[in-house]
Every structure is written in C-alpha cells, then in structure tokens.
Design an enzyme around this catalytic site. Sequence first.
Site, PDB file in Angstrom:
ATOM      1  N   TYR A  34       0.828  -1.208   0.000  1.00 16.55           N
ATOM      2  CA  TYR A  34       0.000   0.000   0.000  1.00 16.55           C
ATOM      3  C   TYR A  34       0.858   1.251   0.000  1.00 16.55           C
ATOM      4  O   TYR A  34       2.069   1.192   0.193  1.00 16.55           O
ATOM      5  CB  TYR A  34      -0.954  -0.001   1.200  1.00 16.55           C
ATOM      6  CG  TYR A  34      -0.306   0.332   2.534  1.00 16.55           C
ATOM      7  CD1 TYR A  34       0.519  -0.579   3.188  1.00 16.55           C
ATOM      8  CD2 TYR A  34      -0.513   1.570   3.140  1.00 16.55           C
ATOM      9  CE1 TYR A  34       1.110  -0.265   4.417  1.00 16.55           C
ATOM     10  CE2 TYR A  34       0.068   1.880   4.361  1.00 16.55           C
ATOM     11  CZ  TYR A  34       0.873   0.961   4.996  1.00 16.55           C
ATOM     12  OH  TYR A  34       1.461   1.273   6.196  1.00 16.55           O
ATOM     13  N   LYS A 148       6.440  -1.751   1.940  1.00 17.13           N
ATOM     14  CA  LYS A 148       5.235  -1.177   2.570  1.00 17.13           C
ATOM     15  C   LYS A 148       4.104  -2.193   2.434  1.00 17.13           C
ATOM     16  O   LYS A 148       3.182  -2.043   1.627  1.00 17.13           O
ATOM     17  CB  LYS A 148       4.894   0.183   1.942  1.00 17.13           C
ATOM     18  CG  LYS A 148       4.082   1.066   2.882  1.00 17.13           C
ATOM     19  CD  LYS A 148       4.138   2.515   2.474  1.00 17.13           C
ATOM     20  CE  LYS A 148       3.157   3.396   3.221  1.00 17.13           C
ATOM     21  NZ  LYS A 148       3.264   3.423   4.675  1.00 17.13           N
ATOM     22  N   GLU A 180      12.838   3.208  13.982  1.00 15.12           N
ATOM     23  CA  GLU A 180      11.757   4.077  13.489  1.00 15.12           C
ATOM     24  C   GLU A 180      10.554   3.893  14.400  1.00 15.12           C
ATOM     25  O   GLU A 180      10.640   3.177  15.405  1.00 15.12           O
ATOM     26  CB  GLU A 180      11.402   3.764  12.021  1.00 15.12           C
ATOM     27  CG  GLU A 180      10.824   2.388  11.787  1.00 15.12           C
ATOM     28  CD  GLU A 180      10.290   2.177  10.359  1.00 15.12           C
ATOM     29  OE1 GLU A 180       9.977   3.152   9.654  1.00 15.12           O
ATOM     30  OE2 GLU A 180      10.173   1.000   9.967  1.00 15.12           O
ATOM     31  N   LEU A 204      11.130   1.594   6.885  1.00 17.02           N
ATOM     32  CA  LEU A 204      10.447   2.063   5.688  1.00 17.02           C
ATOM     33  C   LEU A 204      11.155   3.329   5.181  1.00 17.02           C
ATOM     34  O   LEU A 204      11.386   4.253   5.966  1.00 17.02           O
ATOM     35  CB  LEU A 204       8.989   2.392   6.010  1.00 17.02           C
ATOM     36  CG  LEU A 204       8.186   2.715   4.749  1.00 17.02           C
ATOM     37  CD1 LEU A 204       7.795   1.448   4.021  1.00 17.02           C
ATOM     38  CD2 LEU A 204       6.957   3.537   5.071  1.00 17.02           C
TER      39      LEU A 204
HETATM   40  N1  PDD Z   1       2.832   5.049   7.552  1.00 15.51           N
HETATM   41  N2  PDD Z   1       7.623   3.979   8.925  1.00 15.51           N
HETATM   42  C1  PDD Z   1       6.496   3.244   8.986  1.00 15.51           C
HETATM   43  C2  PDD Z   1       6.557   1.892   9.612  1.00 15.51           C
HETATM   44  C3  PDD Z   1       5.289   3.764   8.471  1.00 15.51           C
HETATM   45  O1  PDD Z   1       4.167   3.009   8.503  1.00 15.51           O
HETATM   46  C4  PDD Z   1       5.271   5.064   7.908  1.00 15.51           C
HETATM   47  C5  PDD Z   1       4.027   5.685   7.320  1.00 15.51           C
HETATM   48  C6  PDD Z   1       6.470   5.801   7.862  1.00 15.51           C
HETATM   49  C7  PDD Z   1       6.556   7.179   7.252  1.00 15.51           C
HETATM   50  O2  PDD Z   1       6.520   7.097   5.843  1.00 15.51           O
HETATM   51  P1  PDD Z   1       5.986   8.315   4.939  1.00 15.51           P
HETATM   52  O3  PDD Z   1       6.762   9.532   5.339  1.00 15.51           O
HETATM   53  O4  PDD Z   1       6.282   7.900   3.559  1.00 15.51           O
HETATM   54  O5  PDD Z   1       4.527   8.448   5.258  1.00 15.51           O
HETATM   55  C8  PDD Z   1       7.624   5.219   8.375  1.00 15.51           C
HETATM   56  C9  PDD Z   1       1.619   5.464   6.874  1.00 15.51           C
HETATM   57  C10 PDD Z   1       1.329   6.918   6.923  1.00 15.51           C
HETATM   58  C11 PDD Z   1       0.479   4.574   7.312  1.00 15.51           C
HETATM   59  O6  PDD Z   1       0.725   3.387   7.450  1.00 15.51           O
HETATM   60  O7  PDD Z   1      -0.645   5.047   7.474  1.00 15.51           O
END
Ligand code: PDD
Length: 289
Positions: A34, A148, A180, A204
């Site tokens: 996703y 992801k 993270e 991620l």
């Molecule tokens: N999650 N690390 C993890 C494990 C995450 O699930 C996310 C974002 C990030 C930040 O990634 P980005 O800057 O590309 O949003 C880091 C999304 C927002 C979610 O699962 O809803």
Amino acid sequence: MNNPLVYLNGEFLPLDQARISVLDRGFLFGDGVYEVIPAYGGHLFRLKQHLDRLADSLAAIRMAPPLDHEQWLDLLKRLIADRPGDQGIYLQITRGADSKRDHEIPQGLTPTVFAMATPIKPPMPEQAERGIGCITLDDIRWAHCNVKAITLLANVLLKQQAIDEDAYEAILIRDGQAIEGAASNLFIVRNGLIITPPKGPQLLPGITRDLVLELAESAGLPYAEASIDLDELLFADEIWMTSSTKEVMAVTRLNGQPFQGGRPGPLWYQITRLYQACKERLRLGEEHC
Ligand code: PDD
C-alpha cells in the site's frame, strides 16, 4: 461525506458498494502492499516518490505494477476531483482472489486495486507545539520493513501498546539501535546535527523522511544518515517522528517522563517552518514540493 466514492478494480463507486472476494489473498494472507499519499489543495504530494516506492514494494513481493505512472495519476486525480481540502489517499494492491486458499503464489491472478481519499487535518500549530509522547519498545517486526506491506499486525500491536501506556507512538529498538516508529520515521538532533537511521531492510524509506533531509540540505543545516543507539536516543537534544499524514512531530515525552523540558527544540521549529512553506507552494500550484 459519509459514503464517498472510492476506486475498486477500474470503477469509481460509493464506499458502501465496494466489495471484494473472501478469497482475496490480501484478506487471507495480508498478501499486498500500500501507499498513503497526501494531496494539498488538489495537488498530489511527492507523487513520483510514492509511486517509485510502490513499484519497489510490488517488485519485492513479486508483483508487476498493475498500472503505469500516467494511469495512476489519472486515477488519483479523479479520486480527489471536487475535493479541494487536504486529502490522504490510501492506495492498496493485493495479489487478488484465487479459487482456493493456498500459500503458494498462484500465477495469472488479477490484482485487486483499491483507493480511497479521506480528509486529513495535520495538527494545528498549538497542537504540534505540544508534541507527542513516545515509548521505546522492542522491534518485533519482520526482516523486510522497507516493503510497505499491508501485513501490519506487529505495527498495530506496538502502536496499541504505546496508546495503552498513554503515549502516541512507539520508537522501535532492534539490537540496541533505535530504528523508526510503528507508523513513522525517526530523527534525533545532537549538538546541532540532524540524524536519521540509514535506509535498509530494517525501516520504511519514508517520503517525509527524505523531504526533511532535502529541506535540511537546502537550508544548510547539517545532517547525517547514521545509526542511533538507545543511549543517543535517550540523551538526544531533540527527537522527531515523521510521516505523510502527521508531518514532523516533536517528541516531548519519552517513556513517561518529559523530554527536554517537554518542549520542541529550535531545529524542530526551523524544519516545521520549511515543511509548511513547501506545502503552501504546492497548494498554490507554484512548484512541486
Ligand atoms: N505510515 N515507517 C512506517 C513503519 C510507516 O508506517 C510510515 C508511514 C512511515 C513514514 O513514511 P511516509 O513519510 O512515507 O509516510 C515510516 C503510513 C502513513 C500509514 O501506514 O498510514
């Protein structure tokens, strides 16, 4: 909008009419990936970067991209048309529905492609300045956190544990290193240096993370991609968590105690100003942010 139009397998239809098979491998195995893509004032935020990461996630789970860049762009634009407010687009692709449940990856399935847009409200300035509480927890996730994947049970349990302990987010620790958050990337500031862990299978590759580094670079703020051990985290001058929907959050409580006086640090204010300015430029359609 209680029953917004969503996209499912080539059609736009009301959310309550969107149906998938119970044999969908996303439902049975969490076999899918996703993206979460913000749109500000009808402009998609860092679309290329999101689609590149989506392509990497698909390749990692041995799937071909079901649509090309122009087709994604067209789909996402149609999804947010007539929705000028800020939106978070959730885009999910699963391997599709087979005729039976079998771990082996079947050949020739039609992937299930689903997208929906929901209004997002990034925190108001006062809220953002209050910051968030975090707790440190062991990273119980798998070895491919760069993908992801929709398989988020560990993240869900970690996030809930943080909430149960009156915090907003969990900072995950693996082999003595802070990696993270359960749904966000990690930054610390130490002696004026902005530090975030390097990309790799343990985290991620966040789109917000990369933008923060670009903003630091363009403002001449020193930064490094380096591992952060637990002590460096606990004794940092500032801690930030970043994500597409929550932007750059200052950590003001850590493990139940006020962190650095319970206030965001000066570099958080600087990065937040740069981040908001970037969003405003995109909102006005002036330039890609
Ligand atoms: N999650 N690390 C993890 C494990 C995450 O699930 C996310 C974002 C990030 C930040 O990634 P980005 O800057 O590309 O949003 C880091 C999304 C927002 C979610 O699962 O809803």
